[in-house]
Design an enzyme around this catalytic site. Structure first.
Site, PDB file in Angstrom:
ATOM      1  N   ARG A  70       0.949  -1.154  -0.128  1.00 42.34           N
ATOM      2  CA  ARG A  70      -0.059  -0.116  -0.094  1.00 42.34           C
ATOM      3  C   ARG A  70       0.938   1.116   0.154  1.00 42.34           C
ATOM      4  O   ARG A  70       2.157   1.129   0.412  1.00 42.34           O
ATOM      5  CB  ARG A  70      -0.856  -0.052   1.164  1.00 42.34           C
ATOM      6  CG  ARG A  70      -2.021  -1.047   1.164  1.00 42.34           C
ATOM      7  CD  ARG A  70      -2.891  -0.750   2.438  1.00 42.34           C
ATOM      8  NE  ARG A  70      -2.426  -1.452   3.434  1.00 42.34           N
ATOM      9  CZ  ARG A  70      -1.961  -0.625   4.476  1.00 42.34           C
ATOM     10  NH1 ARG A  70      -2.044   0.890   4.336  1.00 42.34           N
ATOM     11  NH2 ARG A  70      -1.270  -0.794   5.666  1.00 42.34           N
ATOM     12  N   TYR A 198      -1.097  -3.652  -6.768  1.00 44.87           N
ATOM     13  CA  TYR A 198      -1.238  -4.214  -5.428  1.00 44.87           C
ATOM     14  C   TYR A 198      -2.390  -4.238  -4.671  1.00 44.87           C
ATOM     15  O   TYR A 198      -3.291  -3.309  -4.756  1.00 44.87           O
ATOM     16  CB  TYR A 198      -0.174  -3.711  -4.466  1.00 44.87           C
ATOM     17  CG  TYR A 198      -0.211  -4.056  -3.281  1.00 44.87           C
ATOM     18  CD1 TYR A 198       0.369  -5.250  -3.122  1.00 44.87           C
ATOM     19  CD2 TYR A 198      -0.867  -3.554  -2.127  1.00 44.87           C
ATOM     20  CE1 TYR A 198       0.436  -5.974  -1.781  1.00 44.87           C
ATOM     21  CE2 TYR A 198      -1.093  -4.117  -0.859  1.00 44.87           C
ATOM     22  CZ  TYR A 198      -0.391  -5.136  -0.617  1.00 44.87           C
ATOM     23  OH  TYR A 198      -0.418  -5.652   0.511  1.00 44.87           O
ATOM     24  N   LYS A 207      -9.926  -2.027   1.264  1.00 41.89           N
ATOM     25  CA  LYS A 207      -9.343  -1.204   2.146  1.00 41.89           C
ATOM     26  C   LYS A 207     -10.243   0.174   1.611  1.00 41.89           C
ATOM     27  O   LYS A 207     -10.663   0.920   2.367  1.00 41.89           O
ATOM     28  CB  LYS A 207      -7.734  -0.862   2.030  1.00 41.89           C
ATOM     29  CG  LYS A 207      -7.058  -1.969   2.434  1.00 41.89           C
ATOM     30  CD  LYS A 207      -7.199  -2.376   3.923  1.00 41.89           C
ATOM     31  CE  LYS A 207      -6.445  -3.430   4.534  1.00 41.89           C
ATOM     32  NZ  LYS A 207      -6.506  -3.785   5.826  1.00 41.89           N
ATOM     33  N   HIS A 227     -11.245  -2.099  11.194  1.00 40.83           N
ATOM     34  CA  HIS A 227      -9.983  -2.917  10.841  1.00 40.83           C
ATOM     35  C   HIS A 227      -9.942  -4.258  11.751  1.00 40.83           C
ATOM     36  O   HIS A 227      -9.065  -4.192  12.656  1.00 40.83           O
ATOM     37  CB  HIS A 227      -8.808  -2.273  10.912  1.00 40.83           C
ATOM     38  CG  HIS A 227      -7.662  -2.675  10.214  1.00 40.83           C
ATOM     39  ND1 HIS A 227      -6.278  -2.309  10.360  1.00 40.83           N
ATOM     40  CD2 HIS A 227      -7.553  -3.770   9.199  1.00 40.83           C
ATOM     41  CE1 HIS A 227      -5.659  -2.972   9.588  1.00 40.83           C
ATOM     42  NE2 HIS A 227      -6.188  -3.751   8.687  1.00 40.83           N
ATOM     43  N   SER A 249      -1.764  -3.339  11.173  1.00 42.01           N
ATOM     44  CA  SER A 249      -1.227  -4.514   9.958  1.00 42.01           C
ATOM     45  C   SER A 249       0.056  -4.945  10.549  1.00 42.01           C
ATOM     46  O   SER A 249       0.904  -4.240  11.310  1.00 42.01           O
ATOM     47  CB  SER A 249      -1.002  -3.507   8.708  1.00 42.01           C
ATOM     48  OG  SER A 249      -1.959  -2.567   8.415  1.00 42.01           O
ATOM     49  N   CYS A 251       0.475  -7.398  12.684  1.00 39.57           N
ATOM     50  CA  CYS A 251       0.304  -7.601  14.239  1.00 39.57           C
ATOM     51  C   CYS A 251      -0.322  -9.105  14.371  1.00 39.57           C
ATOM     52  O   CYS A 251      -0.553  -9.384  15.828  1.00 39.57           O
ATOM     53  CB  CYS A 251      -0.106  -6.645  15.040  1.00 39.57           C
ATOM     54  SG  CYS A 251       0.890  -5.238  15.299  1.00 39.57           S
ATOM     55  N   ASP A 276      -9.684  -9.505   8.703  1.00 42.92           N
ATOM     56  CA  ASP A 276      -9.223  -8.159   8.646  1.00 42.92           C
ATOM     57  C   ASP A 276     -10.359  -6.856   8.890  1.00 42.92           C
ATOM     58  O   ASP A 276      -9.872  -5.972   9.252  1.00 42.92           O
ATOM     59  CB  ASP A 276      -8.693  -8.041   6.950  1.00 42.92           C
ATOM     60  CG  ASP A 276      -7.716  -6.812   6.678  1.00 42.92           C
ATOM     61  OD1 ASP A 276      -6.897  -6.546   7.816  1.00 42.92           O
ATOM     62  OD2 ASP A 276      -8.037  -6.000   5.725  1.00 42.92           O
ATOM     63  N   ARG A 365       1.952 -12.456  -0.738  1.00 41.68           N
ATOM     64  CA  ARG A 365       0.667 -12.413  -0.106  1.00 41.68           C
ATOM     65  C   ARG A 365      -0.037 -13.826  -0.518  1.00 41.68           C
ATOM     66  O   ARG A 365       0.304 -14.346  -1.640  1.00 41.68           O
ATOM     67  CB  ARG A 365      -0.416 -11.285  -0.484  1.00 41.68           C
ATOM     68  CG  ARG A 365       0.076 -10.002   0.031  1.00 41.68           C
ATOM     69  CD  ARG A 365      -0.536  -9.870   1.723  1.00 41.68           C
ATOM     70  NE  ARG A 365      -0.172  -8.614   1.987  1.00 41.68           N
ATOM     71  CZ  ARG A 365      -0.643  -7.995   2.996  1.00 41.68           C
ATOM     72  NH1 ARG A 365      -1.961  -8.445   3.318  1.00 41.68           N
ATOM     73  NH2 ARG A 365      -0.179  -6.851   3.587  1.00 41.68           N
TER      74      ARG A 365
HETATM   75  C1  OXD Z   1      -3.372  -4.226   5.822  1.00 39.43           C
HETATM   76  C2  OXD Z   1      -3.722  -5.630   5.146  1.00 39.43           C
HETATM   77  O1  OXD Z   1      -2.418  -3.832   5.187  1.00 39.43           O
HETATM   78  O2  OXD Z   1      -4.707  -5.938   5.518  1.00 39.43           O
HETATM   79  O3  OXD Z   1      -3.785  -4.079   6.841  1.00 39.43           O
HETATM   80  O4  OXD Z   1      -3.225  -5.894   3.947  1.00 39.43           O
HETATM   81 MN    MN Z   2      -5.491  -5.156   7.140  1.00 34.85          MN
END
Ligand code: OXD
Ligand code: MN
Length: 583
Positions: A70, A198, A207, A227, A249, A251, A276, A365
């Site tokens: 991102r 991406y 998002k 989130h 993100s 964690c 998420d 990913r």
């Molecule tokens: C983030 C994701 O970046 O979920 O939070 O990809």
């Molecule tokens: Mn996320």
């Protein structure tokens, strides 16, 4: 295919006129369409098949090396009034935002196919779900959207019935980072994203729609777009509690959402609803209910193995799109922390040479359907969602935050959520240990001014007395030598059991200025190699350190000026006074 909905047809015509595609394809969401796109992408080299004996229906996509994450600095919220976007967002006026990207969209799809993707975020028949249409020139986006959302004919039918949809326009453009922008127009319920393929920048349902635009809509309509993972915890006697957890993100939300409880807690089962995003609504009885707007996982691959996340390790053995992982000589996907095999080719397709860095990109990913997960909860498809017993915030704090604590009430919980932060690690910052403030883990995703967002959170107790309890966890506490004190992963279940016991009023707690903490021995450590002294350290609070933290958060609030809600200030000051008294 076209549509019977004039505003949709008109928008598709306008985009066609602007971007000049060679062909237009309305996505049906069928398996045949998916297979055809996979075949087309293999023919053009966008995708390659992995070892089909070991990883059936698994494919690998390698991104442009400059387009692997991102881009917060290129992500904008475009509102007439800059204050409405807030200091937490990059801002441009809608007129400037449109002018900037429309110049880049001009002719951008020449020679390409334009795909029109009707999609639904949430169960197709849920009143809480919202639909959108993404127009893109990337077949990779189409196949990912097929996994991540309910996509195609059924959402188009709902859109035509309701007449409402979020407009998302995307083109990979020329992938030049200088010509890359992710623009949000909340007042117009539209998104324009160009120059990146991406996930977080290009799968606009995720998002951009389900968090930035949805958070804005949620405020107007009285709900929350967060989130957060959603999981069910089934006890040995068959009672299931659902919790929603917000961590920044990287964690470990995906790992927590599908954890396998340790042997010493027999009979407990975990059911995953999402990893998420959660959309939370008050139902008619005043209970907060959650749906996961997504239908798949777009998760970080490195570190996934049979110990850290056995369910994920299983679920990505088939029907998975990998992005930017390495490959073995047997053409199997490989990543750091897989604990099996050796890399032969790295994420840029080069012969692997340790001198070139990691074999798999650290942000590589997997995209996989939620139904692949052995712990998938069928209620992930329930239109009414699930009732939430606890909201859990967390961050990465080496010293400050104890393993777990409970907020004193909802308003205190809003302070706890608003003060979420993570310390930077050597891997991501020059200065180690600096706090990156990430209120409610929404810093990159809140589509409007955080001060107004906190006001919105604080409005919930006026509407119901059945709100969930709020907790904070920290899996990352370290000793003086930098060793993690808590084993994490499946063992986190022990902490979740304490949370459930608290929600059910089955257990007492120690009152401290920062919240309620477990009493000695209340977290079950049976069969765990952890000393009583380590548990005490994990559950200790350093009042002077908390005072500094509270002051620091107060200064952070100052950055939001007069819009900061009085009740949040009052909470911060109340905690400051309690800390002063304890000193
Ligand atoms: C983030 C994701 O970046 O979920 O939070 O990809
Ligand atoms: Mn996320």
């Amino acid at each position: 295919m076209t549509t019977s909905l004039p505003p949709l047809q008109q928008w598709v015509d306008e985009v066609t006129e602007l971007t000049n595609p060679d062909r237009i394809h309305w996505c049906t969401g069928s398996e045949v369409e998916y297979e055809q796109l996979i075949a087309d992408m293999q023919a053009t080299g966008t995708l390659s098949a992995l070892n089909q004996d070991e990883y059936p229906n698994c494919y690998l996509h390698l991104s442009d090396p400059t387009d692997v994450a991102r881009v917060e600095h290129l992500t904008y919220v475009c509102t007439e009034n800059k204050e409405d976007a807030g200091p937490n967002n990059n801002w441009m006026s809608p007129a400037d935002g449109h002018a900037k990207v429309d110049a880049l969209f001009d002719g951008a799809m020449r020679g390409r196919t334009m795909y029109v993707i009707p999609y639904c975020m949430g169960p197709i028949d849920s009143p809480y779900s919202r639909c959108g249409v993404e127009i893109t020139d990337s077949p990779y986006v189409v196949v990912n959207m097929k996994i991540m959302t309910r996509m195609g004919a059924a959402p188009l039918e709902r859109i035509e019935r309701e007449g409402k949809f979020i407009k998302g326009l995307h083109s990979t453009g020329d992938l030049d980072p200088e010509r890359r922008f992710i623009m949000h127009f909340p007042d117009e319920l539209s998104i324009k994203s160009i120059g990146s393929g991406y996930g977080g920048n290009a799968l606009l349902g995720k998002k951009c729609h389900a968090l930035r635009i949805a958070s804005f809509q949620a405020r107007e309509e009285g709900w929350l777009a967060e989130h957060m993972l959603i999981m069910g915890l089934e006890s040995p006697d068959g009672e299931t509690h659902y919790i929603a957890c917000a961590f920044p993100s990287a964690c470990g939300k995906t790992n927590l959402a599908m954890l396998i409880p340790p042997h010493s807690l027999p009979g407990w089962k975990i059911w995953t609803l999402g990893d998420d995003i959660a959309w939370l609504h008050l139902d008619e009885d005043g209970r907060l209910r959650a749906i996961n707007p997504e239908s798949g996982y777009f998760g970080v691959v490195p570190g996934t193995n049979a110990k850290t996340n056995p369910n994920a390790f299983d679920m990505i053995r088939h029907d998975t799109i990998f992005t930017n992982v390495a490959r073995t000589t047997d053409n199997e996907p490989w990543w750091e922390g897989k604990k099996d095999g050796e890399p032969a080719f790295d994420w840029q397709g080069r012969e692997y040479d340790p001198a070139d860095g990691k074999a798999a990109h650290p942000n590589s990913r997997f995209t996989v359907a939620a139904t692949n997960n052995p712990s998938y909860s069928k209620l992930a498809d329930a239109p009414e969602g699930v009732p939430i017993s606890a909201i859990v915030f967390g961050g990465r704090r080496a010293r400050l935050a104890p393993l777990v604590y409970e907020a004193k009430d909802w308003n205190h919980g809003v302070l706890v959520g608003a003060s979420v932060g993570s310390e930077t690690t050597a891997a991501d910052a020059a200065e180690v240990g600096v706090i990156r403030r990430d209120p409610m883990a929404m810093k990159p995703f809140c589509g409007y001014n955080f001060a107004d967002y906190w006001t919105h959170w604080l409005s919930f107790p006026d509407r119901t007395d059945k709100l969930p309890r709020i907790f904070h966890v920290n899996w990352f506490r370290q000793d003086g030598e930098g060793n993690f004190l808590w084993p994490g992963f499946g063992e986190n279940m022990r902490v979740l059991c304490w949370i459930i016991d608290r929600c059910e009023n089955r257990i007492g707690a120690k009152e401290t200025p920062v919240g309620y903490l477990p009493e000695d021995g209340d977290i079950d450590t049976s069969e765990l190699d952890i000393s009583a002294a380590t548990m005490r350290e994990l559950l200790s609070i350093d009042i002077a350190h908390w005072k500094k933290e509270n002051d620091h958060f107060g200064e952070y609030l100052d950055g939001f000026g007069a819009r900061v809600p009085e009740a949040l200030r009052a909470e911060q000051q109340r905690v400051a006074e309690e800390l002063n008294q304890a000193l």
